[in-house]
Design a protein around this motif. Structure first.
Motif, PDB file in Angstrom:
ATOM      1  N   THR A 382       0.792   3.234   4.333  1.00  0.00           N
ATOM      2  CA  THR A 382       0.998   2.055   3.490  1.00  0.00           C
ATOM      3  C   THR A 382       2.443   1.574   3.559  1.00  0.00           C
ATOM      4  OG1 THR A 382       1.587   3.358   1.544  1.00  0.00           O
ATOM      5  CG2 THR A 382      -0.743   2.822   1.812  1.00  0.00           C
ATOM      6  N   LEU A 383       3.344   2.435   3.994  1.00  0.00           N
ATOM      7  CA  LEU A 383       4.792   2.195   4.101  1.00  0.00           C
ATOM      8  C   LEU A 383       5.470   2.128   2.737  1.00  0.00           C
ATOM      9  CD1 LEU A 383       4.896  -0.478   6.954  1.00  0.00           C
ATOM     10  CD2 LEU A 383       4.958   2.013   7.188  1.00  0.00           C
ATOM     11  N   PHE A 384       4.936   1.331   1.832  1.00  0.00           N
ATOM     12  CA  PHE A 384       5.507   1.245   0.492  1.00  0.00           C
ATOM     13  C   PHE A 384       4.935   2.340  -0.395  1.00  0.00           C
ATOM     14  CE2 PHE A 384       6.058  -3.026   2.122  1.00  0.00           C
ATOM     15  CZ  PHE A 384       7.317  -3.367   1.663  1.00  0.00           C
ATOM     16  N   GLY A 385       5.756   2.770  -1.359  1.00  0.00           N
ATOM     17  CA  GLY A 385       5.300   3.769  -2.307  1.00  0.00           C
ATOM     18  C   GLY A 385       5.710   5.161  -1.875  1.00  0.00           C
TER      19      GLY A 385
END
Lengths: 457, 457
Positions: A382-385
């Motif tokens: 997801t790359l983010f989080g």
């Protein structure tokens, strides 16, 4: 007329008549009454369009359409411009303040490694290939000579998709030498494709940095009117010469216009677009600074990890090549993990789903890998989080199998970090301990809600 | 008191005193004078905090802190609420308009596949595990009964990280059956980790869709006060029942609040955050629609590919499992490509750098793969933008080796598409021809400048 190469037809004849050479400041007066003034750029595009490309005083290149009635004049020759630049005179760049004398200007070393920022069109295939030396870049962007006293060196000349850990080591060595020579900042000109990987490699390799290390590249080659090479380079020189922080950063366009560039922390940046000038963006954080090249102004957006200072530089060079980055996909077979273990890989960074998961049928192979001494790290596609392997059964079973969660590190940064750690530790407990430390800003302990981009809806 | 399981201490004794059961509408009057009213939710968290979780009329769950002086009363029992919902009465949900009689409500089938939207805490490990059936979801969110006449079926019950192409086929079959039965829309309740993969699989499998297929999930389980399960489900039912388009979409929260959900085209959506409720975002495009669940309103943001209609449904089910998605990283060795070829893989989707590149030392293995009949596709790990393999020498050499460029397709979508194509074509020229067609909106011919997110700087 070797130097006006690339121009044909009416454009070539106008330039010949004026005896204009690339690097000269020229004035183009068109029959429609419009007047354009700027530095004549070489034109490498194989095109018969009647266009002359000049670099305007705002650093931006434009293609001016010409016809038989157009008048081209040389306002100042390249030699005169370089002479004035060398003398520190304000010369013909009105947007830059008067330059201090050479001995008072900060010293900046530009190390060339290749890539679009140093590229031209390859005539045999029509494709873009690296060609310019760092010195040639400097000649093409004389503004940087007013900001800093520049030295340049070509370290290697490769497209960045051909970069590999052993080349990171060479770049680390060359940057260390430059810092030892007492410069105020180092610039690494690098292809954009894998620039973020190399930048984070340097972030792990240096401790106690006294000056900034600034990576810079271009999304569009300097023969194109829309090239971002000059703008980015001026911003990078400003950071190397004057930024208050002493970190490894990537400096690239901040938006599609020519307002500001951004300095991204090397361990938080990612190329997020194939072609946009503002392709580089900070993930799970905010860029370190905004740079306004035309105003020579730097605005901090985040607290630096380190300020400039005379601390003892420590170089921990070395990257293990037997590390793989494996992205999970539905149905991925365990045989890929088994293969890497059998091939003697020492580290595997998994790019799992969501909070850090993979299909349960991989657990056994992952356990076998860890039992064989392979360091297995979990990141998220997801790359983010942030990965959190305690929420679902899948995650807990992977933790029990010995997987090391990568917190909110980018998969690419986790890959570089593991490669760096494995070249200095092999005991899995020690690898785990080092991996969990926040060594170079690669972990952001708290995410505020506004760190997520605003999406178009 | 089996049904108040999860509550302990003072919360449990207050609930026991009121004889309140999960699903009952209760009123909590606190000693500080504040009054809360809503549906009592079961509490699965193993925590001794004196908190009672209720679902408010706006669909949002909150945890209300209670003490000995708090008064808990049952306003309406679960049985009475369900009875009224079944009769189509507006019941206790003031924000929803009066429901038409059952025979006039659109028919919607919910197919349960597992995931957080149907999960509860697993007592033995404390982790969340799937448990609820689709029918139980329906009971937990009675609002949906006012919008549509709901039927539900559990197709499978797996965490979505355990999804694989053979399960996509089962879901395609079940959705086809539901459509054949004449419903106005189908909902697939799915774990969020790989929901985008499954949704795009269905987008390729169906031609001539007469009704929307709506994927929905939850980022936080329904026992948590911040659960997005109810909000998302209401939005999904609205889309399935009333949206004008007949496409496969993913419906999830559009922002962190409870204002709107988004319907994303299945072939353009990606889970971009490990935990946020607005994790799902459209890449290289705009979402198809905004859904305002409390106003029962749908606003189109893009032109649908298909409208609802009675066209003949064509199902092309089947996904080749011998397809790999391989992300490139600096120094990646060709042995990984060779291994896949030796293992009989029929397709490899590369996630290259920038415009679609990999290290030049891979070219030979890629050529060998293509010569052996393996379809090799190139995407970009930047996610945004479009691969263009004509710009640099590296790209041109890969094209010469037979690599198929994936235009602006997401790597994950290219993976699903190749898996789908390879189950119906094996000749590489035919595979290439099919791959380059825009079959389900997976290619966006033109990108406007505003499709890129606004990053925080």
């Amino acid at each position: 007329m070797e130097e006006t190469i690339g121009y044909t037809g009416i454009a070539l004849s106008l330039l010949n008549k004026a005896d204009a050479k690339p690097g000269d400041r020229i004035r183009i007066t068109r029959s429609d009454g419009r007047v354009f003034e700027g530095i004549l750029m070489p034109r490498y595009a194989i095109s018969s369009k009647p266009i002359i490309v000049i670099k305007l005083d705002n650093g931006y290149n434009i293609g001016v359409r010409v016809d038989e009635k157009t008048i081209v004049e040389v306002v100042k020759t390249k030699e005169a411009i370089l002479r004035e630049a060398a003398a520190g005179a304000p010369a013909t760049i009105p947007l830059l303040e008067e330059s201090p004398p050479a001995e008072e200007r900060p010293k900046v070393t530009i190390l060339g490694t290749g890539g679009t920022i140093a590229s031209k069109v390859e005539y045999e295939t029509g494709a873009v290939k690296p060609a310019f030396s760092a010195k040639e870049i400097l000649e093409a962007v004389p503004e940087v000579g007013f900001i800093a006293d520049i030295s340049a060196k070509v370290v290697m000349n490769i497209l960045s998709e051909n970069m590999r850990p052993q080349y990171w080591e060479k770049i680390v060595d060359e940057v260390a030498k430059a810092i030892d020579s007492g410069v105020d900042g180092v610039i690494v000109a690098h292809g954009t494709d894998t620039m973020a990987y190399t930048a984070s490699a340097l972030a792990f390799a240096f401790r106690g940095l006294p000056v900034p290390i600034t990576f810079v590249g271009a999304q569009r080659s300097s023969d194109r009117p829309s090239s971002d090479a000059a703008f980015n380079l001026v911003a990078a020189v400003l950071v190397a010469a004057k930024a208050p922080f002493a970190e490894v950063v990537v400096v690239m366009h901040g938006e599609t216009g020519d307002t500001y560039a951004l300095a991204h922390r090397a361990t938080r940046v990612r190329k997020m677009h194939t072609s946009r000038r503002d392709a580089f963006q900070t993930i799970n954080g905010r860029p370190l600074a905004k740079i306004y090249p035309f105003e020579r102004r730097i605005t901090l957006l985040e607290s630096p990890l380190r300020s400039r200072g005379a601390e003892e530089l420590e170089v921990a060079n070395g990257f293990e090549e037997k590390v793989a980055l494996i992205k999970y996909y539905p149905g991925m077979e365990p045989e890929i993990i088994d293969f890497l273990v059998d091939k003697g890989y020492k580290g595997i960074v998994l790019e799992g789903t969501g909070l850090g998961h993979v299909g349960e049928w991989l657990t056994e192979s992952i356990k076998r890998a860890v039992d064989a001494g392979v360091a297995v790290v979990m990141t998220s596609q997801t790359l983010f989080g942030r990965v959190n392997m305690n929420v679902y059964t899948t995650g807990r079973k992977l933790l029990q199998a010995g997987v090391i969660p990568a917190d909110d590190m980018l998969p690419e940064v986790a890959f570089v970090k593991l490669s760096w750690i494995l070249s200095r530790a092999s005991d899995l407990n020690e690898v785990r301990r080092l991996f969990k430390l926040n060594l170079a800003g690669e972990i952001t302990p708290r995410h505020t809600i506004d760190l997520y981009p605003r999406w178009p809806h």
